[in-house]
Motif scaffolding. Structure first.
Motif, PDB file in Angstrom:
ATOM      1  N   ASP A 114       4.027  -9.433  -2.292  1.00  0.00           N
ATOM      2  CA  ASP A 114       4.378  -8.019  -2.282  1.00  0.00           C
ATOM      3  C   ASP A 114       4.460  -7.546  -3.724  1.00  0.00           C
ATOM      4  O   ASP A 114       5.523  -7.512  -4.330  1.00  0.00           O
ATOM      5  CB  ASP A 114       5.713  -7.817  -1.565  1.00  0.00           C
ATOM      6  N   THR A 115       3.312  -7.197  -4.289  1.00  0.00           N
ATOM      7  CA  THR A 115       3.232  -6.802  -5.682  1.00  0.00           C
ATOM      8  C   THR A 115       3.580  -5.331  -5.853  1.00  0.00           C
ATOM      9  O   THR A 115       3.452  -4.533  -4.921  1.00  0.00           O
ATOM     10  CB  THR A 115       1.822  -7.050  -6.228  1.00  0.00           C
ATOM     11  N   ASN A 116       4.021  -4.973  -7.048  1.00  0.00           N
ATOM     12  CA  ASN A 116       4.461  -3.603  -7.300  1.00  0.00           C
ATOM     13  C   ASN A 116       3.303  -2.611  -7.241  1.00  0.00           C
ATOM     14  O   ASN A 116       3.478  -1.466  -6.844  1.00  0.00           O
ATOM     15  CB  ASN A 116       5.159  -3.530  -8.657  1.00  0.00           C
ATOM     16  N   GLU A 117       2.127  -3.034  -7.643  1.00  0.00           N
ATOM     17  CA  GLU A 117       0.937  -2.182  -7.618  1.00  0.00           C
ATOM     18  C   GLU A 117      -0.070  -2.738  -6.608  1.00  0.00           C
ATOM     19  O   GLU A 117      -0.326  -3.938  -6.561  1.00  0.00           O
ATOM     20  CB  GLU A 117       0.292  -2.123  -9.001  1.00  0.00           C
ATOM     21  N   ASN A 118      -0.608  -1.856  -5.779  1.00  0.00           N
ATOM     22  CA  ASN A 118      -1.652  -2.216  -4.808  1.00  0.00           C
ATOM     23  C   ASN A 118      -1.204  -3.319  -3.845  1.00  0.00           C
ATOM     24  O   ASN A 118      -1.981  -4.206  -3.477  1.00  0.00           O
ATOM     25  CB  ASN A 118      -2.929  -2.654  -5.538  1.00  0.00           C
ATOM     26  N   SER A 119       0.029  -3.276  -3.441  1.00  0.00           N
ATOM     27  CA  SER A 119       0.528  -4.258  -2.479  1.00  0.00           C
ATOM     28  C   SER A 119      -0.104  -4.029  -1.118  1.00  0.00           C
ATOM     29  O   SER A 119      -0.309  -2.879  -0.706  1.00  0.00           O
ATOM     30  CB  SER A 119       2.049  -4.152  -2.352  1.00  0.00           C
ATOM     31  N   PRO A 120      -0.413  -5.097  -0.373  1.00  0.00           N
ATOM     32  CA  PRO A 120      -0.900  -4.915   0.997  1.00  0.00           C
ATOM     33  C   PRO A 120       0.149  -4.263   1.889  1.00  0.00           C
ATOM     34  O   PRO A 120      -0.186  -3.773   2.968  1.00  0.00           O
ATOM     35  CB  PRO A 120      -1.204  -6.342   1.455  1.00  0.00           C
ATOM     36  N   VAL A 149      18.334  -3.066   2.866  1.00  0.00           N
ATOM     37  CA  VAL A 149      16.869  -3.183   2.926  1.00  0.00           C
ATOM     38  C   VAL A 149      16.301  -1.826   2.515  1.00  0.00           C
ATOM     39  O   VAL A 149      16.758  -0.794   3.007  1.00  0.00           O
ATOM     40  CB  VAL A 149      16.383  -3.552   4.348  1.00  0.00           C
ATOM     41  N   TRP A 150      15.314  -1.849   1.622  1.00  0.00           N
ATOM     42  CA  TRP A 150      14.714  -0.576   1.221  1.00  0.00           C
ATOM     43  C   TRP A 150      13.340  -0.824   0.618  1.00  0.00           C
ATOM     44  O   TRP A 150      12.968  -1.963   0.347  1.00  0.00           O
ATOM     45  CB  TRP A 150      15.619   0.182   0.259  1.00  0.00           C
ATOM     46  N   HIS A 151      12.583   0.255   0.459  1.00  0.00           N
ATOM     47  CA  HIS A 151      11.283   0.171  -0.208  1.00  0.00           C
ATOM     48  C   HIS A 151      11.347   1.073  -1.423  1.00  0.00           C
ATOM     49  O   HIS A 151      11.572   2.271  -1.314  1.00  0.00           O
ATOM     50  CB  HIS A 151      10.145   0.602   0.704  1.00  0.00           C
ATOM     51  N   GLU A 152      11.154   0.453  -2.602  1.00  0.00           N
ATOM     52  CA  GLU A 152      11.293   1.157  -3.874  1.00  0.00           C
ATOM     53  C   GLU A 152       9.929   1.424  -4.466  1.00  0.00           C
ATOM     54  O   GLU A 152       9.080   0.529  -4.524  1.00  0.00           O
ATOM     55  CB  GLU A 152      12.133   0.303  -4.827  1.00  0.00           C
ATOM     56  N   SER A 153       9.697   2.657  -4.910  1.00  0.00           N
ATOM     57  CA  SER A 153       8.395   3.010  -5.489  1.00  0.00           C
ATOM     58  C   SER A 153       8.144   2.222  -6.770  1.00  0.00           C
ATOM     59  O   SER A 153       9.072   1.731  -7.421  1.00  0.00           O
ATOM     60  CB  SER A 153       8.325   4.513  -5.766  1.00  0.00           C
ATOM     61  N   ALA A 154       6.883   2.116  -7.144  1.00  0.00           N
ATOM     62  CA  ALA A 154       6.487   1.271  -8.268  1.00  0.00           C
ATOM     63  C   ALA A 154       7.102   1.719  -9.587  1.00  0.00           C
ATOM     64  O   ALA A 154       7.352   0.896 -10.470  1.00  0.00           O
ATOM     65  CB  ALA A 154       4.967   1.240  -8.385  1.00  0.00           C
ATOM     66  N   ASP A 155       7.367   3.017  -9.730  1.00  0.00           N
ATOM     67  CA  ASP A 155       7.955   3.504 -10.988  1.00  0.00           C
ATOM     68  C   ASP A 155       9.475   3.597 -10.909  1.00  0.00           C
ATOM     69  O   ASP A 155      10.116   4.114 -11.835  1.00  0.00           O
ATOM     70  CB  ASP A 155       7.358   4.857 -11.380  1.00  0.00           C
ATOM     71  N   TYR A 156      10.057   3.101  -9.814  1.00  0.00           N
ATOM     72  CA  TYR A 156      11.514   3.027  -9.620  1.00  0.00           C
ATOM     73  C   TYR A 156      12.185   4.396  -9.523  1.00  0.00           C
ATOM     74  O   TYR A 156      13.406   4.501  -9.641  1.00  0.00           O
ATOM     75  CB  TYR A 156      12.189   2.213 -10.738  1.00  0.00           C
ATOM     76  N   SER A 157      11.396   5.433  -9.294  1.00  0.00           N
ATOM     77  CA  SER A 157      11.955   6.789  -9.272  1.00  0.00           C
ATOM     78  C   SER A 157      12.469   7.208  -7.907  1.00  0.00           C
ATOM     79  O   SER A 157      13.200   8.199  -7.801  1.00  0.00           O
ATOM     80  CB  SER A 157      10.892   7.797  -9.736  1.00  0.00           C
ATOM     81  N   ALA A 158      12.100   6.473  -6.854  1.00  0.00           N
ATOM     82  CA  ALA A 158      12.485   6.879  -5.501  1.00  0.00           C
ATOM     83  C   ALA A 158      12.395   5.693  -4.562  1.00  0.00           C
ATOM     84  O   ALA A 158      11.724   4.692  -4.854  1.00  0.00           O
ATOM     85  CB  ALA A 158      11.581   8.009  -5.004  1.00  0.00           C
ATOM     86  N   VAL A 209      -0.510   6.749   5.348  1.00  0.00           N
ATOM     87  CA  VAL A 209      -1.681   7.617   5.390  1.00  0.00           C
ATOM     88  C   VAL A 209      -1.320   9.047   5.773  1.00  0.00           C
ATOM     89  O   VAL A 209      -1.727  10.001   5.113  1.00  0.00           O
ATOM     90  CB  VAL A 209      -2.739   7.061   6.375  1.00  0.00           C
ATOM     91  N   LYS A 210      -0.528   9.194   6.847  1.00  0.00           N
ATOM     92  CA  LYS A 210      -0.361  10.517   7.430  1.00  0.00           C
ATOM     93  C   LYS A 210       1.061  11.054   7.431  1.00  0.00           C
ATOM     94  O   LYS A 210       1.249  12.263   7.337  1.00  0.00           O
ATOM     95  CB  LYS A 210      -0.854  10.495   8.886  1.00  0.00           C
ATOM     96  N   LYS A 211       2.054  10.202   7.600  1.00  0.00           N
ATOM     97  CA  LYS A 211       3.397  10.703   7.884  1.00  0.00           C
ATOM     98  C   LYS A 211       4.339  10.595   6.702  1.00  0.00           C
ATOM     99  O   LYS A 211       4.369   9.595   5.996  1.00  0.00           O
ATOM    100  CB  LYS A 211       3.993   9.929   9.061  1.00  0.00           C
ATOM    101  N   ASN A 212       5.175  11.632   6.530  1.00  0.00           N
ATOM    102  CA  ASN A 212       6.186  11.663   5.477  1.00  0.00           C
ATOM    103  C   ASN A 212       5.548  11.487   4.099  1.00  0.00           C
ATOM    104  O   ASN A 212       4.331  11.419   3.947  1.00  0.00           O
ATOM    105  CB  ASN A 212       7.261  10.588   5.710  1.00  0.00           C
ATOM    106  N   ASP A 213       6.379  11.406   3.080  1.00  0.00           N
ATOM    107  CA  ASP A 213       5.907  11.152   1.718  1.00  0.00           C
ATOM    108  C   ASP A 213       6.247   9.709   1.377  1.00  0.00           C
ATOM    109  O   ASP A 213       7.349   9.397   0.927  1.00  0.00           O
ATOM    110  CB  ASP A 213       6.572  12.108   0.727  1.00  0.00           C
ATOM    111  N   ASN A 214       5.299   8.805   1.618  1.00  0.00           N
ATOM    112  CA  ASN A 214       5.493   7.387   1.308  1.00  0.00           C
ATOM    113  C   ASN A 214       4.650   6.972   0.110  1.00  0.00           C
ATOM    114  O   ASN A 214       4.279   5.808  -0.027  1.00  0.00           O
ATOM    115  CB  ASN A 214       5.132   6.531   2.526  1.00  0.00           C
ATOM    116  N   SER A 215       4.366   7.928  -0.768  1.00  0.00           N
ATOM    117  CA  SER A 215       3.522   7.666  -1.931  1.00  0.00           C
ATOM    118  C   SER A 215       4.282   6.874  -2.990  1.00  0.00           C
ATOM    119  O   SER A 215       5.501   6.730  -2.941  1.00  0.00           O
ATOM    120  CB  SER A 215       3.043   8.989  -2.528  1.00  0.00           C
ATOM    121  N   GLY A 216       3.533   6.332  -3.944  1.00  0.00           N
ATOM    122  CA  GLY A 216       4.154   5.705  -5.103  1.00  0.00           C
ATOM    123  C   GLY A 216       4.126   4.203  -5.121  1.00  0.00           C
ATOM    124  O   GLY A 216       4.665   3.579  -6.044  1.00  0.00           O
ATOM    125  N   GLY A 217       3.497   3.573  -4.102  1.00  0.00           N
ATOM    126  CA  GLY A 217       3.435   2.118  -4.080  1.00  0.00           C
ATOM    127  C   GLY A 217       4.808   1.498  -4.068  1.00  0.00           C
ATOM    128  O   GLY A 217       5.767   2.072  -3.553  1.00  0.00           O
TER     129      GLY A 217
END
Length: 265
Positions: A114-120, A149-158, A209-217
């Motif tokens: 589970d890499t910070n950039e381009n994770s599957p 448990v959480w998912h943190e964006s790659a730049d740690y901003s969200a 792809v479609k739902k919510n804002d899950n951008s940022g890796g």
């Protein structure tokens, strides 16, 4: 046993897109993308090496190695564990300070791969499964706010989502004795009471792809992040009592591909 399933994003029905694999009372029906299953024959020192640990041996922890802070309780299997795998307990103490985050007491697991950039784990539609159980000898102090448990964006901003417990800072009336899901805007969207004795099973589906804002890796975080009280700068300052000895037991950790609506139950 309590089983709770909830979704941030598209609500999906289960379908079989891979050969079903029976594990405990659950059945994995979808391709596993990241596996956090802990082999039953693992020893504590196995968690200190990239060659033997299912998790990153360097993150997230303070100066103590994972062999010093992980516990292996002899308990019944979680929903997706079986005789070949086992539960693992993440613990924190007064030394659990990650990098220079002096306000937090923190230790957590990141699945290898589970890499910070381009994770599957941040492509398509994915479902994170995990089970949690409470340790009567290492109880959480629920007057504090915890990220479990959480998912943190790659730049740690969200964080795309937070699965939390305890008293949420700045949210009067929040039930400290419940698990809560907060979205990217830190709005609570779901909750359930914490069971002091039984396994509780959860699944969170993220549609990248479609739902919510899950951008940022970014990466999935699984463990304990205990926030301080009495400050607006929770990362760097605030009150943490001394003599901390707390833990959260986890089992059946895996991320699956939920393309075409596939979710294991």
């Amino acid at each position: 046993m309590i089983s709770s399933t909830f979704f941030t994003g598209l609500l999906l029905a289960s379908s079989a897109s891979a050969r079903p694999a029976k594990r405990g009372t659950g059945e994995i029906k979808c391709p596993v993308v990241l596996s956090g299953f802990v082999p039953a024959d693992m020893t504590p020192t196995d968690f200190d090496s990239y060659a033997t640990s299912p998790f990153n041996p360097d993150y997230i922890r303070g100066t103590e190695k994972f062999s010093e802070i992980l516990q292996f309780p002899e308990i019944e299997a979680s929903r997706f564990d079986n005789a070949s795998t086992r539960a693992v307990e993440v613990t924190i103490n007064d030394k659990s300070i990650f990098q220079k985050q002096n306000g937090f007491r923190r230790a957590g697991l990141q699945i290898q791969g589970d890499t910070n950039e381009n994770s599957p784990g941040t492509q398509g539609v994915k479902t994170l499964h995990f089970s949690v159980k409470q340790d009567a000898e290492r109880t959480l102090n629920l007057t504090h706010e915890y990220l479990n448990v959480w998912h943190e964006s790659a730049d740690y901003s969200a964080n795309q989502f937070n699965f939390q417990s305890g008293t949420i800072i700045g949210k009067s009336g929040s039930d400290k004795d419940s698990f809560k899901v907060l979205n990217r805007q830190n709005t609570q969207v779901w909750s359930t009471p914490i069971d002091a004795t039984a396994w509780q099973n959860f699944a969170i589906t993220l549609d990248f792809v479609k739902k919510n804002d899950n951008s940022g890796g970014g990466q999935y975080q699984i463990g304990i992040l205990k926030k301080p009280t009495g400050t607006s700068d929770v990362v760097n300052s605030g009150y943490q009592e001394t003599g901390i000895e707390e833990g959260q037991i986890y089992g059946g950790i895996f991320l699956e591909d939920s393309a075409d609506g596939c979710v294991s139950l």
